[in-house]
Enzyme design. Structure first.
Site, PDB file in Angstrom:
ATOM      1  N   THR A 181      -6.425  -8.471 -17.335  1.00 40.97           N
ATOM      2  CA  THR A 181      -6.886  -8.254 -15.975  1.00 40.97           C
ATOM      3  C   THR A 181      -8.207  -7.505 -16.062  1.00 40.97           C
ATOM      4  O   THR A 181      -8.387  -6.665 -16.946  1.00 40.97           O
ATOM      5  CB  THR A 181      -5.842  -7.480 -15.143  1.00 40.97           C
ATOM      6  N   GLU A 326      -0.315  -8.414 -13.338  1.00 40.83           N
ATOM      7  CA  GLU A 326       0.846  -7.699 -13.882  1.00 40.83           C
ATOM      8  C   GLU A 326       2.166  -8.238 -13.336  1.00 40.83           C
ATOM      9  O   GLU A 326       3.237  -7.809 -13.780  1.00 40.83           O
ATOM     10  CB  GLU A 326       0.752  -6.194 -13.519  1.00 40.83           C
ATOM     11  N   LYS A 436     -12.565   6.380   3.274  1.00 37.26           N
ATOM     12  CA  LYS A 436     -12.012   7.659   3.732  1.00 37.26           C
ATOM     13  C   LYS A 436     -13.030   8.331   4.636  1.00 37.26           C
ATOM     14  O   LYS A 436     -13.975   8.933   4.163  1.00 37.26           O
ATOM     15  CB  LYS A 436     -11.632   8.537   2.545  1.00 37.26           C
ATOM     16  N   TRP A 441      -8.057   7.175   6.948  1.00 38.23           N
ATOM     17  CA  TRP A 441      -8.312   5.969   6.171  1.00 38.23           C
ATOM     18  C   TRP A 441      -8.680   4.795   7.079  1.00 38.23           C
ATOM     19  O   TRP A 441      -8.036   4.553   8.106  1.00 38.23           O
ATOM     20  CB  TRP A 441      -7.061   5.576   5.378  1.00 38.23           C
TER      21      TRP A 441
END
Ligand code: ADP
Length: 536
Positions: A181, A326, A436, A441
Protein backbone atom coordinates in the site's frame (compact mmCIF):
# COMPACT_ATOMS: atom_id res chain seq x y z
CA UNK A 1 -17.14 -31.85 9.88
CA UNK A 2 -14.10 -32.65 7.83
CA UNK A 3 -10.88 -30.81 8.27
CA UNK A 4 -10.69 -29.19 4.87
CA UNK A 5 -8.15 -26.50 4.04
CA UNK A 6 -9.48 -23.51 2.12
CA UNK A 7 -7.12 -23.39 -0.88
CA UNK A 8 -7.14 -21.51 -4.18
CA UNK A 9 -6.73 -24.70 -6.19
CA UNK A 10 -10.45 -25.20 -5.62
CA UNK A 11 -10.98 -22.11 -7.83
CA UNK A 12 -8.81 -23.49 -10.59
CA UNK A 13 -10.36 -26.97 -10.57
CA UNK A 14 -13.92 -25.70 -10.61
CA UNK A 15 -13.33 -23.36 -13.56
CA UNK A 16 -11.78 -26.20 -15.52
CA UNK A 17 -14.33 -28.86 -14.62
CA UNK A 18 -17.58 -26.88 -14.71
CA UNK A 19 -16.95 -23.97 -17.07
CA UNK A 20 -14.46 -25.19 -19.68
CA UNK A 21 -16.26 -23.34 -22.48
CA UNK A 22 -16.72 -19.98 -20.71
CA UNK A 23 -14.54 -17.15 -21.99
CA UNK A 24 -11.70 -14.93 -20.84
CA UNK A 25 -11.32 -11.95 -23.16
CA UNK A 26 -8.18 -9.86 -23.03
CA UNK A 27 -7.19 -6.72 -24.89
CA UNK A 28 -3.65 -7.49 -26.00
CA UNK A 29 -1.05 -5.48 -27.86
CA UNK A 30 -2.15 -6.95 -31.20
CA UNK A 31 -5.91 -7.03 -30.71
CA UNK A 32 -8.56 -8.90 -28.74
CA UNK A 33 -7.45 -12.29 -27.42
CA UNK A 34 -10.09 -14.85 -26.48
CA UNK A 35 -9.84 -18.24 -24.92
CA UNK A 36 -11.79 -20.50 -22.61
CA UNK A 37 -11.28 -21.62 -19.02
CA UNK A 38 -10.19 -25.02 -20.45
CA UNK A 39 -7.39 -23.24 -22.37
CA UNK A 40 -6.69 -21.13 -19.32
CA UNK A 41 -6.32 -24.20 -17.11
CA UNK A 42 -3.87 -25.84 -19.52
CA UNK A 43 -1.70 -22.72 -19.60
CA UNK A 44 -1.81 -22.38 -15.81
CA UNK A 45 -0.48 -25.97 -15.54
CA UNK A 46 2.25 -25.14 -18.06
CA UNK A 47 3.12 -22.00 -16.14
CA UNK A 48 3.44 -23.99 -12.91
CA UNK A 49 5.92 -26.27 -14.71
CA UNK A 50 7.79 -23.17 -15.88
CA UNK A 51 8.02 -21.93 -12.27
CA UNK A 52 9.59 -25.25 -11.34
CA UNK A 53 12.09 -25.02 -14.20
CA UNK A 54 13.04 -21.52 -13.08
CA UNK A 55 13.87 -22.94 -9.66
CA UNK A 56 11.01 -21.26 -7.76
CA UNK A 57 10.53 -22.83 -4.32
CA UNK A 58 7.45 -22.91 -2.12
CA UNK A 59 7.09 -19.62 -0.30
CA UNK A 60 9.23 -17.68 -2.82
CA UNK A 61 7.87 -14.36 -3.95
CA UNK A 62 7.18 -14.16 -7.69
CA UNK A 63 6.38 -10.67 -8.94
CA UNK A 64 4.21 -9.40 -11.78
CA UNK A 65 4.58 -5.99 -13.39
CA UNK A 66 1.61 -6.15 -15.69
CA UNK A 67 -1.65 -4.68 -16.92
CA UNK A 68 -5.01 -6.42 -16.64
CA UNK A 69 -4.57 -9.17 -19.22
CA UNK A 70 -4.84 -12.95 -19.63
CA UNK A 71 -1.19 -13.69 -18.81
CA UNK A 72 -1.54 -11.77 -15.56
CA UNK A 73 -4.63 -13.86 -14.81
CA UNK A 74 -2.59 -17.02 -15.43
CA UNK A 75 -0.04 -15.86 -12.84
CA UNK A 76 -2.91 -15.14 -10.41
CA UNK A 77 -3.61 -18.85 -9.94
CA UNK A 78 -0.45 -20.59 -11.12
CA UNK A 79 1.79 -18.88 -8.56
CA UNK A 80 -0.29 -19.45 -5.39
CA UNK A 81 -1.48 -22.94 -6.39
CA UNK A 82 2.18 -23.84 -6.97
CA UNK A 83 2.82 -22.75 -3.37
CA UNK A 84 4.64 -19.47 -4.10
CA UNK A 85 3.42 -15.91 -3.42
CA UNK A 86 2.32 -13.58 -6.22
CA UNK A 87 3.55 -10.05 -5.59
CA UNK A 88 1.65 -7.71 -7.90
CA UNK A 89 3.82 -4.64 -8.47
CA UNK A 90 2.23 -1.22 -8.79
CA UNK A 91 3.40 -0.05 -12.21
CA UNK A 92 2.89 3.59 -11.26
CA UNK A 93 5.31 3.63 -8.34
CA UNK A 94 8.31 5.95 -8.58
CA UNK A 95 11.42 3.99 -9.54
CA UNK A 96 12.96 4.16 -6.04
CA UNK A 97 9.75 2.80 -4.52
CA UNK A 98 9.55 0.06 -7.16
CA UNK A 99 13.10 -1.03 -6.34
CA UNK A 100 12.27 -0.81 -2.64
CA UNK A 101 9.23 -3.11 -2.80
CA UNK A 102 10.98 -5.67 -5.06
CA UNK A 103 13.91 -5.87 -2.64
CA UNK A 104 11.79 -5.72 0.51
CA UNK A 105 9.65 -8.62 -0.74
CA UNK A 106 12.81 -10.40 -2.01
CA UNK A 107 11.16 -11.22 -5.32
CA UNK A 108 12.95 -14.10 -7.03
CA UNK A 109 11.40 -13.85 -10.50
CA UNK A 110 9.63 -10.93 -12.19
CA UNK A 111 7.10 -11.41 -14.98
CA UNK A 112 6.86 -8.16 -16.91
CA UNK A 113 4.67 -6.90 -19.75
CA UNK A 114 6.72 -5.84 -22.76
CA UNK A 115 5.80 -2.14 -22.61
CA UNK A 116 6.72 -1.99 -18.91
CA UNK A 117 10.25 -3.34 -19.42
CA UNK A 118 11.81 0.16 -19.38
CA UNK A 119 10.64 0.52 -15.77
CA UNK A 120 12.87 -2.39 -14.79
CA UNK A 121 15.71 -1.48 -17.15
CA UNK A 122 15.90 1.84 -15.33
CA UNK A 123 16.50 0.23 -11.92
CA UNK A 124 18.41 -2.88 -13.02
CA UNK A 125 21.47 -2.14 -10.83
CA UNK A 126 19.29 -2.27 -7.74
CA UNK A 127 17.72 -5.67 -8.53
CA UNK A 128 20.59 -7.97 -7.58
CA UNK A 129 18.32 -10.48 -5.84
CA UNK A 130 16.07 -11.20 -8.84
CA UNK A 131 17.08 -14.50 -10.46
CA UNK A 132 15.00 -14.38 -13.68
CA UNK A 133 13.01 -11.89 -15.75
CA UNK A 134 10.22 -13.17 -17.98
CA UNK A 135 8.81 -10.86 -20.65
CA UNK A 136 5.14 -11.20 -21.54
CA UNK A 137 4.61 -10.27 -25.18
CA UNK A 138 2.52 -11.29 -28.20
CA UNK A 139 5.54 -10.87 -30.47
CA UNK A 140 7.90 -13.63 -31.51
CA UNK A 141 11.06 -11.69 -30.64
CA UNK A 142 11.93 -10.25 -27.28
CA UNK A 143 12.17 -6.46 -27.16
CA UNK A 144 15.65 -5.03 -26.50
CA UNK A 145 16.53 -5.07 -22.81
CA UNK A 146 19.55 -4.89 -20.57
CA UNK A 147 17.99 -7.29 -18.04
CA UNK A 148 19.50 -10.71 -17.59
CA UNK A 149 18.75 -13.59 -17.54
CA UNK A 150 15.64 -12.83 -19.54
CA UNK A 151 13.12 -15.24 -21.09
CA UNK A 152 10.07 -15.00 -23.33
CA UNK A 153 6.85 -16.09 -21.61
CA UNK A 154 5.30 -17.72 -24.67
CA UNK A 155 8.46 -19.72 -25.43
CA UNK A 156 8.60 -21.07 -21.89
CA UNK A 157 4.88 -21.94 -21.96
CA UNK A 158 5.15 -23.60 -25.40
CA UNK A 159 7.80 -26.02 -24.24
CA UNK A 160 6.23 -26.90 -20.86
CA UNK A 161 3.99 -29.88 -20.08
CA UNK A 162 0.18 -29.59 -19.83
CA UNK A 163 0.08 -31.58 -16.61
CA UNK A 164 0.82 -30.33 -13.18
CA UNK A 165 -0.22 -31.91 -9.92
CA UNK A 166 -1.06 -28.98 -7.65
CA UNK A 167 -0.43 -29.81 -4.04
CA UNK A 168 -3.42 -30.56 -1.80
CA UNK A 169 -1.53 -30.42 1.44
CA UNK A 170 -0.80 -26.72 1.72
CA UNK A 171 -1.81 -25.14 4.99
CA UNK A 172 -4.72 -22.75 4.36
CA UNK A 173 -2.78 -19.96 6.08
CA UNK A 174 -0.03 -20.24 3.43
CA UNK A 175 0.65 -16.84 1.82
CA UNK A 176 -0.82 -16.72 -1.68
CA UNK A 177 -0.39 -13.10 -2.77
CA UNK A 178 0.90 -9.76 -1.59
CA UNK A 179 0.47 -6.07 -2.35
CA UNK A 180 2.11 -2.92 -1.05
CA UNK A 181 0.00 0.00 0.00
CA UNK A 182 1.32 3.46 -0.77
CA UNK A 183 2.15 5.04 2.57
CA UNK A 184 1.86 8.82 2.80
CA UNK A 185 5.03 8.97 4.83
CA UNK A 186 7.83 6.45 4.75
CA UNK A 187 8.17 3.39 2.58
CA UNK A 188 5.26 1.38 1.14
CA UNK A 189 3.81 -1.24 3.49
CA UNK A 190 3.43 -4.90 2.45
CA UNK A 191 0.27 -6.91 3.05
CA UNK A 192 0.12 -10.71 2.73
CA UNK A 193 -3.07 -12.46 1.57
CA UNK A 194 -3.42 -16.10 2.58
CA UNK A 195 -5.23 -18.84 0.62
CA UNK A 196 -7.86 -18.88 3.34
CA UNK A 197 -8.37 -15.11 3.27
CA UNK A 198 -8.73 -14.97 -0.52
CA UNK A 199 -11.05 -18.01 -0.54
CA UNK A 200 -13.43 -16.53 2.02
CA UNK A 201 -13.26 -13.06 0.45
CA UNK A 202 -14.16 -14.57 -2.95
CA UNK A 203 -17.21 -16.22 -1.38
CA UNK A 204 -18.18 -12.87 0.05
CA UNK A 205 -18.10 -11.24 -3.41
CA UNK A 206 -20.77 -13.75 -4.42
CA UNK A 207 -23.17 -12.87 -1.62
CA UNK A 208 -26.41 -11.29 -2.76
CA UNK A 209 -26.01 -8.25 -0.54
CA UNK A 210 -22.42 -7.53 -1.56
CA UNK A 211 -21.71 -7.77 -5.32
CA UNK A 212 -23.81 -10.90 -6.01
CA UNK A 213 -21.14 -11.91 -8.51
CA UNK A 214 -22.19 -15.07 -10.35
CA UNK A 215 -21.75 -17.23 -13.45
CA UNK A 216 -24.21 -14.98 -15.27
CA UNK A 217 -21.92 -11.98 -14.98
CA UNK A 218 -19.40 -10.61 -17.43
CA UNK A 219 -16.95 -8.61 -15.39
CA UNK A 220 -14.62 -5.85 -16.54
CA UNK A 221 -12.08 -4.82 -13.90
CA UNK A 222 -10.76 -1.34 -14.61
CA UNK A 223 -9.24 -1.34 -11.16
CA UNK A 224 -5.69 -2.57 -11.85
CA UNK A 225 -4.73 -6.13 -10.99
CA UNK A 226 -1.97 -4.60 -8.81
CA UNK A 227 -4.50 -2.64 -6.73
CA UNK A 228 -5.61 -5.11 -4.05
CA UNK A 229 -5.87 -7.91 -6.65
CA UNK A 230 -8.37 -5.94 -8.75
CA UNK A 231 -10.48 -6.02 -5.58
CA UNK A 232 -10.39 -9.82 -5.58
CA UNK A 233 -12.56 -10.09 -8.70
CA UNK A 234 -10.22 -12.33 -10.78
CA UNK A 235 -10.34 -15.05 -8.11
CA UNK A 236 -14.11 -14.86 -7.63
CA UNK A 237 -14.90 -14.71 -11.38
CA UNK A 238 -12.74 -17.75 -12.13
CA UNK A 239 -14.38 -19.69 -9.31
CA UNK A 240 -17.92 -18.80 -10.34
CA UNK A 241 -17.24 -19.25 -14.06
CA UNK A 242 -18.06 -15.62 -14.90
CA UNK A 243 -16.81 -14.30 -18.23
CA UNK A 244 -13.89 -11.90 -17.66
CA UNK A 245 -12.99 -8.97 -19.88
CA UNK A 246 -9.50 -7.63 -19.22
CA UNK A 247 -8.81 -4.18 -20.69
CA UNK A 248 -5.03 -4.50 -21.23
CA UNK A 249 -2.39 -1.85 -21.59
CA UNK A 250 -3.28 1.82 -20.90
CA UNK A 251 -7.00 1.59 -21.54
CA UNK A 252 -8.60 5.01 -21.94
CA UNK A 253 -12.23 5.67 -21.18
CA UNK A 254 -13.27 5.20 -24.83
CA UNK A 255 -11.63 1.76 -24.95
CA UNK A 256 -13.48 0.90 -21.75
CA UNK A 257 -16.86 2.07 -23.06
CA UNK A 258 -16.36 0.14 -26.33
CA UNK A 259 -15.44 -3.04 -24.42
CA UNK A 260 -18.53 -2.71 -22.21
CA UNK A 261 -20.76 -2.48 -25.27
CA UNK A 262 -19.02 -5.07 -27.47
CA UNK A 263 -18.55 -7.72 -24.78
CA UNK A 264 -21.91 -7.06 -23.10
CA UNK A 265 -20.31 -6.40 -19.73
CA UNK A 266 -22.69 -6.73 -16.77
CA UNK A 267 -20.40 -5.47 -13.98
CA UNK A 268 -17.46 -3.12 -14.24
CA UNK A 269 -15.26 -2.10 -11.31
CA UNK A 270 -13.28 1.13 -10.84
CA UNK A 271 -12.58 4.19 -8.71
CA UNK A 272 -14.92 7.24 -8.84
CA UNK A 273 -12.64 9.26 -11.16
CA UNK A 274 -13.07 6.52 -13.80
CA UNK A 275 -16.85 6.77 -13.55
CA UNK A 276 -16.71 10.58 -13.70
CA UNK A 277 -14.78 10.18 -16.96
CA UNK A 278 -17.29 7.66 -18.30
CA UNK A 279 -20.19 9.95 -17.47
CA UNK A 280 -18.53 12.90 -19.23
CA UNK A 281 -17.93 10.80 -22.38
CA UNK A 282 -21.42 9.27 -22.29
CA UNK A 283 -22.93 12.75 -22.21
CA UNK A 284 -21.27 13.42 -25.57
CA UNK A 285 -21.31 10.02 -27.25
CA UNK A 286 -24.42 8.22 -25.85
CA UNK A 287 -23.38 4.60 -25.41
CA UNK A 288 -25.77 1.68 -25.09
CA UNK A 289 -25.03 0.36 -21.61
CA UNK A 290 -28.12 -1.88 -21.43
CA UNK A 291 -26.05 -5.00 -20.60
CA UNK A 292 -24.72 -3.41 -17.40
CA UNK A 293 -26.35 -4.24 -14.06
CA UNK A 294 -23.87 -2.24 -11.99
CA UNK A 295 -20.76 -0.07 -11.92
CA UNK A 296 -18.84 -1.10 -8.81
CA UNK A 297 -17.31 2.03 -7.33
CA UNK A 298 -14.79 2.03 -4.49
CA UNK A 299 -11.40 3.32 -3.39
CA UNK A 300 -12.80 6.80 -2.68
CA UNK A 301 -16.27 8.04 -1.82
CA UNK A 302 -18.83 7.91 -4.62
CA UNK A 303 -20.47 11.37 -4.68
CA UNK A 304 -24.27 11.38 -4.42
CA UNK A 305 -24.49 13.46 -7.61
CA UNK A 306 -22.55 10.77 -9.50
CA UNK A 307 -24.81 8.02 -8.15
CA UNK A 308 -27.90 9.98 -9.25
CA UNK A 309 -26.47 10.74 -12.68
CA UNK A 310 -25.72 7.07 -13.30
CA UNK A 311 -29.29 6.05 -12.46
CA UNK A 312 -30.84 8.78 -14.56
CA UNK A 313 -28.48 9.15 -17.52
CA UNK A 314 -26.37 5.99 -17.80
CA UNK A 315 -29.21 3.64 -16.88
CA UNK A 316 -27.30 1.36 -14.48
CA UNK A 317 -26.56 1.91 -10.81
CA UNK A 318 -23.31 2.69 -9.07
CA UNK A 319 -22.66 -0.11 -6.55
CA UNK A 320 -20.80 1.71 -3.82
CA UNK A 321 -18.28 -0.28 -1.79
CA UNK A 322 -15.43 0.41 0.61
CA UNK A 323 -12.19 -1.36 1.32
CA UNK A 324 -8.46 -1.04 1.68
CA UNK A 325 -5.29 -2.94 0.80
CA UNK A 326 -5.18 -4.33 4.34
CA UNK A 327 -8.72 -5.75 4.00
CA UNK A 328 -8.47 -7.80 0.72
CA UNK A 329 -10.48 -5.33 0.23
CA UNK A 330 -14.26 -5.68 0.67
CA UNK A 331 -15.58 -4.32 4.00
CA UNK A 332 -18.74 -2.27 3.33
CA UNK A 333 -21.29 -2.47 0.52
CA UNK A 334 -23.97 0.15 0.18
CA UNK A 335 -27.36 -1.22 -0.72
CA UNK A 336 -30.59 0.12 0.79
CA UNK A 337 -32.41 -2.27 3.12
CA UNK A 338 -35.71 -3.55 1.71
CA UNK A 339 -37.86 -1.13 3.73
CA UNK A 340 -35.75 1.84 2.66
CA UNK A 341 -37.15 1.49 -0.86
CA UNK A 342 -40.26 3.31 0.44
CA UNK A 343 -38.23 6.30 1.62
CA UNK A 344 -38.25 9.59 -0.32
CA UNK A 345 -35.87 9.35 -3.28
CA UNK A 346 -33.44 11.93 -1.98
CA UNK A 347 -33.11 10.14 1.36
CA UNK A 348 -32.38 6.86 -0.41
CA UNK A 349 -29.58 8.54 -2.35
CA UNK A 350 -28.17 9.99 0.88
CA UNK A 351 -28.10 6.47 2.23
CA UNK A 352 -26.38 4.89 -0.81
CA UNK A 353 -23.78 7.66 -0.86
CA UNK A 354 -22.64 6.30 2.51
CA UNK A 355 -20.17 3.41 2.35
CA UNK A 356 -22.84 1.03 3.64
CA UNK A 357 -23.19 -2.03 5.82
CA UNK A 358 -20.44 -4.29 7.08
CA UNK A 359 -20.36 -7.48 4.97
CA UNK A 360 -21.01 -10.79 6.77
CA UNK A 361 -17.89 -12.31 8.30
CA UNK A 362 -16.20 -9.15 9.57
CA UNK A 363 -16.34 -7.27 12.87
CA UNK A 364 -16.03 -3.52 13.37
CA UNK A 365 -15.67 -0.97 16.16
CA UNK A 366 -15.78 2.80 15.92
CA UNK A 367 -13.98 4.52 18.77
CA UNK A 368 -13.22 8.07 19.90
CA UNK A 369 -9.77 9.33 20.89
CA UNK A 370 -10.10 7.69 24.32
CA UNK A 371 -10.99 4.34 22.77
CA UNK A 372 -14.70 4.53 23.73
CA UNK A 373 -17.37 3.30 21.32
CA UNK A 374 -19.14 6.22 19.62
CA UNK A 375 -22.93 6.40 19.47
CA UNK A 376 -24.60 5.12 16.29
CA UNK A 377 -26.34 8.44 15.61
CA UNK A 378 -24.84 9.39 12.25
CA UNK A 379 -23.08 12.32 13.92
CA UNK A 380 -20.35 11.27 16.32
CA UNK A 381 -17.10 10.62 14.54
CA UNK A 382 -14.55 8.00 15.50
CA UNK A 383 -11.82 5.83 14.04
CA UNK A 384 -12.86 2.64 12.27
CA UNK A 385 -11.31 -0.59 13.63
CA UNK A 386 -11.73 -3.92 11.85
CA UNK A 387 -11.03 -7.60 12.31
CA UNK A 388 -11.97 -10.78 10.52
CA UNK A 389 -10.74 -13.64 8.34
CA UNK A 390 -9.69 -11.45 5.39
CA UNK A 391 -8.18 -8.58 7.39
CA UNK A 392 -4.36 -8.46 7.49
CA UNK A 393 -2.71 -9.18 10.81
CA UNK A 394 0.46 -7.15 10.24
CA UNK A 395 2.62 -5.36 7.69
CA UNK A 396 5.18 -7.60 6.06
CA UNK A 397 8.57 -7.46 7.83
CA UNK A 398 7.64 -4.19 9.51
CA UNK A 399 7.17 -4.75 13.27
CA UNK A 400 7.26 -1.07 14.18
CA UNK A 401 4.44 0.12 11.94
CA UNK A 402 2.53 -3.13 12.56
CA UNK A 403 2.52 -2.50 16.29
CA UNK A 404 0.50 0.70 16.07
CA UNK A 405 -1.74 -0.22 13.12
CA UNK A 406 -2.71 -3.64 14.51
CA UNK A 407 -2.73 -2.87 18.24
CA UNK A 408 -4.98 -5.10 20.31
CA UNK A 409 -5.75 -7.49 17.44
CA UNK A 410 -7.69 -4.90 15.45
CA UNK A 411 -6.71 -3.10 12.25
CA UNK A 412 -6.74 0.64 13.00
CA UNK A 413 -7.79 2.02 9.63
CA UNK A 414 -7.10 5.77 10.22
CA UNK A 415 -10.48 6.36 8.58
CA UNK A 416 -12.74 8.66 10.57
CA UNK A 417 -16.36 7.60 10.25
CA UNK A 418 -19.88 7.96 11.59
CA UNK A 419 -22.41 5.16 11.94
CA UNK A 420 -26.13 5.90 11.62
CA UNK A 421 -29.05 4.23 13.44
CA UNK A 422 -29.35 1.71 10.57
CA UNK A 423 -25.69 0.67 10.93
CA UNK A 424 -24.64 2.40 7.69
CA UNK A 425 -21.09 3.66 7.93
CA UNK A 426 -20.10 6.98 6.41
CA UNK A 427 -16.43 7.80 5.85
CA UNK A 428 -15.93 11.42 6.90
CA UNK A 429 -12.27 11.40 6.00
CA UNK A 430 -8.91 9.76 6.20
CA UNK A 431 -7.55 11.18 9.46
CA UNK A 432 -4.81 13.05 7.61
CA UNK A 433 -7.35 14.73 5.28
CA UNK A 434 -9.77 15.93 7.99
CA UNK A 435 -9.85 19.69 8.31
CA UNK A 436 -9.52 20.88 11.88
CA UNK A 437 -11.03 24.35 12.00
CA UNK A 438 -11.09 26.03 15.43
CA UNK A 439 -11.19 22.69 17.23
CA UNK A 440 -14.08 21.34 15.11
CA UNK A 441 -13.77 18.81 12.30
CA UNK A 442 -14.85 19.46 8.73
CA UNK A 443 -15.22 16.45 6.46
CA UNK A 444 -13.43 17.16 3.17
CA UNK A 445 -15.31 14.25 1.58
CA UNK A 446 -18.76 15.66 2.44
CA UNK A 447 -17.78 19.09 1.24
CA UNK A 448 -16.35 17.97 -2.08
CA UNK A 449 -19.32 15.71 -2.75
CA UNK A 450 -21.70 18.65 -2.39
CA UNK A 451 -19.49 20.85 -4.57
CA UNK A 452 -19.49 18.11 -7.21
CA UNK A 453 -23.29 18.26 -7.33
CA UNK A 454 -22.99 21.82 -8.71
CA UNK A 455 -23.92 21.56 -12.41
CA UNK A 456 -20.84 23.54 -13.51
CA UNK A 457 -18.38 21.35 -11.61
CA UNK A 458 -16.77 18.22 -13.02
CA UNK A 459 -14.39 17.34 -10.16
CA UNK A 460 -13.62 18.81 -6.74
CA UNK A 461 -11.09 17.98 -4.02
CA UNK A 462 -11.05 19.81 -0.70
CA UNK A 463 -7.88 20.29 1.35
CA UNK A 464 -6.94 22.10 4.54
CA UNK A 465 -4.97 25.33 4.23
CA UNK A 466 -3.20 26.82 7.27
CA UNK A 467 -5.00 29.68 9.01
CA UNK A 468 -3.70 31.88 11.80
CA UNK A 469 -6.95 32.16 13.67
CA UNK A 470 -8.63 28.80 13.03
CA UNK A 471 -5.50 26.64 12.54
CA UNK A 472 -6.94 25.16 9.32
CA UNK A 473 -9.59 26.22 6.83
CA UNK A 474 -11.00 24.39 3.80
CA UNK A 475 -9.97 25.24 0.23
CA UNK A 476 -11.64 23.57 -2.75
CA UNK A 477 -9.72 22.72 -5.92
CA UNK A 478 -12.31 22.59 -8.67
CA UNK A 479 -12.33 21.44 -12.30
CA UNK A 480 -15.18 23.11 -14.20
CA UNK A 481 -17.30 21.46 -16.90
CA UNK A 482 -15.71 22.12 -20.29
CA UNK A 483 -18.37 24.56 -21.51
CA UNK A 484 -18.33 26.55 -18.27
CA UNK A 485 -14.61 27.29 -18.00
CA UNK A 486 -13.78 30.93 -17.23
CA UNK A 487 -17.38 31.70 -16.31
CA UNK A 488 -17.70 30.60 -12.68
CA UNK A 489 -16.87 32.84 -9.70
CA UNK A 490 -16.15 32.09 -6.03
CA UNK A 491 -19.68 33.19 -5.06
CA UNK A 492 -21.33 30.85 -7.59
CA UNK A 493 -19.96 27.91 -5.64
CA UNK A 494 -20.34 29.32 -2.12
CA UNK A 495 -23.92 30.53 -2.78
CA UNK A 496 -24.73 27.01 -3.94
CA UNK A 497 -23.34 25.62 -0.67
CA UNK A 498 -25.36 28.02 1.51
CA UNK A 499 -27.99 26.05 3.40
CA UNK A 500 -26.43 22.71 2.41
CA UNK A 501 -23.55 22.92 4.90
CA UNK A 502 -22.90 24.85 8.11
CA UNK A 503 -21.70 28.38 7.41
CA UNK A 504 -18.27 27.77 8.91
CA UNK A 505 -17.76 24.88 6.46
CA UNK A 506 -17.77 27.27 3.47
CA UNK A 507 -14.36 27.06 1.76
CA UNK A 508 -12.17 30.13 2.17
CA UNK A 509 -10.83 29.63 -1.32
CA UNK A 510 -12.02 28.10 -4.55
CA UNK A 511 -9.01 27.25 -6.69
CA UNK A 512 -10.00 26.58 -10.30
CA UNK A 513 -7.61 24.06 -11.87
CA UNK A 514 -7.47 22.31 -15.26
CA UNK A 515 -7.01 18.92 -13.68
CA UNK A 516 -6.84 17.39 -10.21
CA UNK A 517 -3.70 15.27 -9.83
CA UNK A 518 -4.44 11.57 -9.25
CA UNK A 519 -2.57 8.94 -7.21
CA UNK A 520 -1.15 5.76 -8.72
CA UNK A 521 -4.55 4.13 -8.37
CA UNK A 522 -6.62 7.03 -9.69
CA UNK A 523 -7.71 8.76 -6.48
CA UNK A 524 -7.53 12.53 -5.91
CA UNK A 525 -3.94 13.18 -4.82
CA UNK A 526 -4.51 15.44 -1.83
CA UNK A 527 -0.88 15.19 -0.75
CA UNK A 528 0.14 16.79 -4.05
CA UNK A 529 -2.62 19.42 -3.74
CA UNK A 530 -1.45 20.29 -0.23
CA UNK A 531 2.12 20.68 -1.51
CA UNK A 532 0.92 23.00 -4.28
CA UNK A 533 -1.65 25.10 -2.50
CA UNK A 534 -1.18 24.71 1.26
CA UNK A 535 2.58 24.81 1.60
CA UNK A 536 3.08 21.20 2.69
P1 ADP B 1 -4.19 3.91 -1.09
O1 ADP B 1 -3.82 4.06 0.37
O2 ADP B 1 -3.02 3.85 -2.01
O3 ADP B 1 -5.26 4.86 -1.54
P2 ADP B 1 -6.04 1.76 -0.57
O4 ADP B 1 -6.91 1.35 -1.69
O5 ADP B 1 -5.57 0.72 0.34
O6 ADP B 1 -4.81 2.46 -1.21
O7 ADP B 1 -6.80 2.88 0.24
C1 ADP B 1 -7.78 2.54 1.17
C2 ADP B 1 -8.47 3.79 1.64
O8 ADP B 1 -9.26 4.34 0.59
C3 ADP B 1 -9.42 3.58 2.78
O9 ADP B 1 -8.74 3.55 4.01
C4 ADP B 1 -10.33 4.80 2.64
O10 ADP B 1 -9.73 5.97 3.20
C5 ADP B 1 -10.40 4.99 1.14
N1 ADP B 1 -11.63 4.38 0.58
C6 ADP B 1 -11.78 3.19 0.01
N2 ADP B 1 -13.04 3.01 -0.42
C7 ADP B 1 -13.73 4.12 -0.10
C8 ADP B 1 -15.08 4.56 -0.26
N3 ADP B 1 -16.00 3.82 -0.87
N4 ADP B 1 -15.40 5.76 0.22
C9 ADP B 1 -14.48 6.55 0.84
N5 ADP B 1 -13.21 6.20 1.01
C10 ADP B 1 -12.82 5.00 0.55
Amino acid sequence: MMEYPLLLRSILDRANELFPQKEVVSRDYTGIHRYTYADYYRRVCRLANVLRELGVKKGDRVASLAWNNHRHLELYLAVPCYGAVLHTLNLRLFSEQLAYVINHAEDSVIFVDEDLLPLLDGIKEKLGGVRHFVVMTDRRELPATSLSPVHAYEELIASASDNFDFSRDLDEYTPAAMCYTTATTGDPKGVIYTHRGLYLHSMCLGMADSLALSEEDTLLPIVPMFHVNAWGTPFACTWFGSKQVLPGSRPDIKVICDLIVEEKVSLAAGVPTVWMGLLALHRKARYDFSSVRGFVCGGSAAPKSLIQAFDKEVGAPILHAYGMTETTPLVFASKPKSYMKDWPEDKIYDQIAKQGLLVPGLEMKVVDEEGRDVAWDGKQMGELLLRGPWIAKEYYKDPERSMSAFAGGWLHTSDIVTVDEEGFVNIADRSKDLIKSGGEWISSVDLENIIMSHPDVQEAAVIAIPDEKWMERPAACVVLQEDRRGQVEYEDITNFLQGKVAKWWLPDKIIVVDEIPKTSVGKFDKKMLRQRYAGG
